[in-house]
Design an enzyme around this catalytic site. Structure first.
Site, mmCIF file in Angstrom:
data_model
loop_
_atom_site.group_PDB
_atom_site.id
_atom_site.type_symbol
_atom_site.label_atom_id
_atom_site.label_comp_id
_atom_site.label_asym_id
_atom_site.label_seq_id
_atom_site.Cartn_x
_atom_site.Cartn_y
_atom_site.Cartn_z
ATOM 1 N N ARG A 76 35.961 50.016 34.527
ATOM 2 C CA ARG A 76 35.672 51.429 34.753
ATOM 3 C C ARG A 76 36.538 52.317 33.861
ATOM 4 O O ARG A 76 36.141 53.420 33.497
ATOM 5 C CB ARG A 76 35.906 51.783 36.232
ATOM 6 C CG ARG A 76 35.268 53.085 36.651
ATOM 7 C CD ARG A 76 35.159 53.199 38.157
ATOM 8 N NE ARG A 76 36.442 53.275 38.807
ATOM 9 C CZ ARG A 76 37.217 54.368 38.810
ATOM 10 N NH1 ARG A 76 36.830 55.461 38.190
ATOM 11 N NH2 ARG A 76 38.375 54.357 39.437
ATOM 12 N N CYS B 26 42.301 42.777 38.033
ATOM 13 C CA CYS B 26 42.651 41.928 39.171
ATOM 14 C C CYS B 26 41.664 40.779 39.306
ATOM 15 O O CYS B 26 42.054 39.621 39.443
ATOM 16 C CB CYS B 26 42.702 42.765 40.453
ATOM 17 S SG CYS B 26 44.092 43.931 40.470
ATOM 18 N N GLU C 183 42.106 38.299 48.945
ATOM 19 C CA GLU C 183 40.800 38.190 48.303
ATOM 20 C C GLU C 183 40.227 36.791 48.480
ATOM 21 O O GLU C 183 40.941 35.797 48.394
ATOM 22 C CB GLU C 183 40.916 38.512 46.804
ATOM 23 C CG GLU C 183 41.349 39.942 46.525
ATOM 24 C CD GLU C 183 40.316 40.983 46.979
ATOM 25 O OE1 GLU C 183 39.151 40.599 47.233
ATOM 26 O OE2 GLU C 183 40.669 42.163 47.078
ATOM 27 N N HIS D 63 45.586 41.801 47.188
ATOM 28 C CA HIS D 63 45.633 43.211 46.824
ATOM 29 C C HIS D 63 46.566 43.968 47.759
ATOM 30 O O HIS D 63 46.566 43.709 48.966
ATOM 31 C CB HIS D 63 44.231 43.826 46.879
ATOM 32 C CG HIS D 63 43.562 43.911 45.542
ATOM 33 N ND1 HIS D 63 42.329 43.381 45.279
ATOM 34 C CD2 HIS D 63 43.966 44.488 44.374
ATOM 35 C CE1 HIS D 63 41.993 43.625 44.018
ATOM 36 N NE2 HIS D 63 42.963 44.289 43.445
#
Lengths: 213, 213, 213, 213
Positions: C89, C142, C79, C166
């Protein structure tokens, strides 16, 4: 030239089925010289074939194109082969879920479409819409109807042709855009192009539509 | 029990083919009670079948499992049906590209795998690896070999079973991770589980492995 | 050189989290010259940062690499940017679901990773495994931990570097192979390559890792 | 209310760019009470920002929405964050390919959109079309323009809002249907819904649009 288009009722929790919506739109504007009739098939094993065979006979259609939803595909897919196998991942609309059963006992393992599949793909692309040949219609109602259609046509109905076309989700079925979709009017335009190609093509195009796997 | 595993040479610009790498690893550690032989097939229409039929006869194998690469799939896929059609999207390793030709003139449209496909899927999952049934092996070399195998076995070789398994890319084939992959040793473990299931299963599991389209 | 690797506990109904499994495997075989410590973070907003900051201080690590699961990605993704936004979510493991809240009130909109992201990608590929740069770590735990880490390091800890990686699903998390996966030992090998690159690279590679959108 | 919509010229070998086609269609039928102007931006680093800033000033727009192509996405995506980074995977239309360079030296790492992104998503879905929030606009021209826009608006232009919307391929760009697409008129309808939401929403919806990674 008489052509029969069939679509399916909704299934699997959906409120709509793009196949029937598009078939209805296509019916309203048939290609020149084509007499178009339509039939709505239930998402029910066996019953769908009873309804289909009746519609084929009533319509007297020389070309029969059955249409079904392939949720997740991004373009029109012209199916090339139907297999003699029901293996239902979910129950049908009557709650029946056949697993590993033949559609026609002692029927051949498969039938090929008798539509000019390559010419149909080319016609859709010429209309500015995406299309390709598919080599599996699955093992649920779409393949069931496709196989049943071909078995019916191949059993003493010479010169009558048929096949199956899978269509994407409608945009309203995928509100968050995690799967591809196509508006009903675009699907209908593509179906019209397929009907035209089917009735005017005497020999299919000889160009690859294959897949590596 | 004698089992034959086949893999393919590289094609399409790749320097490796996961099918052959994994077959070689599987050969080094066969399941108990299994005598395992292997054969490397060329990615060449017709020639691949000549080599395959010779290997089938030389090995005397009662179970034959051909293995090929399905770049883009994320798990092992046990193919269920082979169709009598070559439609090559790219030329083979000898530069030949058949389009819309039957594999066996006057052969049936399709053969079903005679492996216990559901038991094979279950065995791979029990080994902690992903698997599913597939209903198309494409129209390139993999389907060509699969159909040719089934035609050979069904023509006077009763009791000998066969089928086809597609495997993902190796990790080194997709350096930027835009497609799924599986290490060769994982593929080999999965193949070993499939071989075990194939030789020990007398009646396949009756559970769905179907697809909606 | 002291390096801290963190992983997450399971969440979202999963029984395992590949990040922690791989971090534990990597810990067992650190690169030469690297003193590796690890920490398990809860999938709980705020609590995860409390635990992370404590681990950073306890370890005295000069390089901190937090690791998390990105279900659906096929390779390692390094990332590049953390954003000051929680938009969950699904609820976290304590049932809290922040929507459109900053992670640090009055913090900057984003922090860039201070790892040599291009060198890390190259190191994973050199190890034969897939990798790429990612430009979003999402808006769940994350990204929360990534942003919190960078904010902590940038607030008076000069010379200490950090970032986020990730990782794909484990094979057993996707039994039907509808999503990509990577075995825990492959992920661990990739993490080890990333740790090596992070501690030995003084200036990052100048080669594109960008995305068009 | 004055609104500026921008689109891009074609790039990367394409003959069309859906962003500009759709912006032109949207311009022809603006929402009530909206004075809509448009600008075509070159796919050239720096030049695109010069053109954009001129259009912002000339139009006097209170809301600026830049639109670009995200080939492979299936729905409209409302971008939430622009990052201060050019990392071009391919050269721009003048052949320039910046790698790891800031867009604005000493600019902040990122800007958030000042559009009501959740209300925009809801408006598109209400129009029967797919939409979601995206947390990366990539590192090519789209992000370049998005960041440049936000930097311009945030530098002494209080009360003027802006953001970026990514749109799918047009159907004719993906003739074989291997990627999702959306007709230009559907994209235009979605843009009109976004413009309406942008000018009428004073406080954004508080509902999740987050992603796990």
């Amino acid at each position: 030239m008489r052509v029969l288009l069939t679509g399916f009722e909704p299934f699997g929790g959906s409120a709509v089925n793009p196949s029937w919506q598009a078939v209805r739109l296509a019916e309203a504007a048939p290609p020149d010289g084509v007499s178009l009739s339509t039939a709505l098939l239930p998402v029910v094993f066996h019953d769908a074939l009873v309804r289909l065979r009746a519609a084929v006979e009533e319509s007297g259609a020389e070309v029969v194109i059955c249409v079904g939803q392939a949720g997740g595909r991004a373009g029109m897919t012209i199916e090339r082969v139907a297999v003699n196998l029901d293996d239902a991942r979910i129950p049908d609309n009557k709650g029946v879920q056949p697993v590993d059963e033949p559609i026609v006992a002692d029927g051949p393992a498969a039938y090929f479409s008798t539509l000019p599949v390559k010419a149909c793909v080319a016609a859709v692309r010429d209309a500015g819409l995406p299309a390709s040949v598919s080599h599996t219609a699955g093992t649920y109602l779409c393949n069931h109807v496709f196989y049943g259609l071909m078995h019916h046509l191949e059993s003493g109905r010479p010169g009558r042709r048929g096949g199956f076309v899978h269509v994407p989700y409608l945009p309203e079925q995928v509100p968050d855009g995690d799967k591809p979709s196509m508006p009903a009017r675009s699907i209908a335009e593509a179906l019209t192009a397929i009907v035209s190609a089917a009735v005017t093509t005497t020999e299919d195009l000889k160009e690859t539509g294959g897949s590596l796997h």
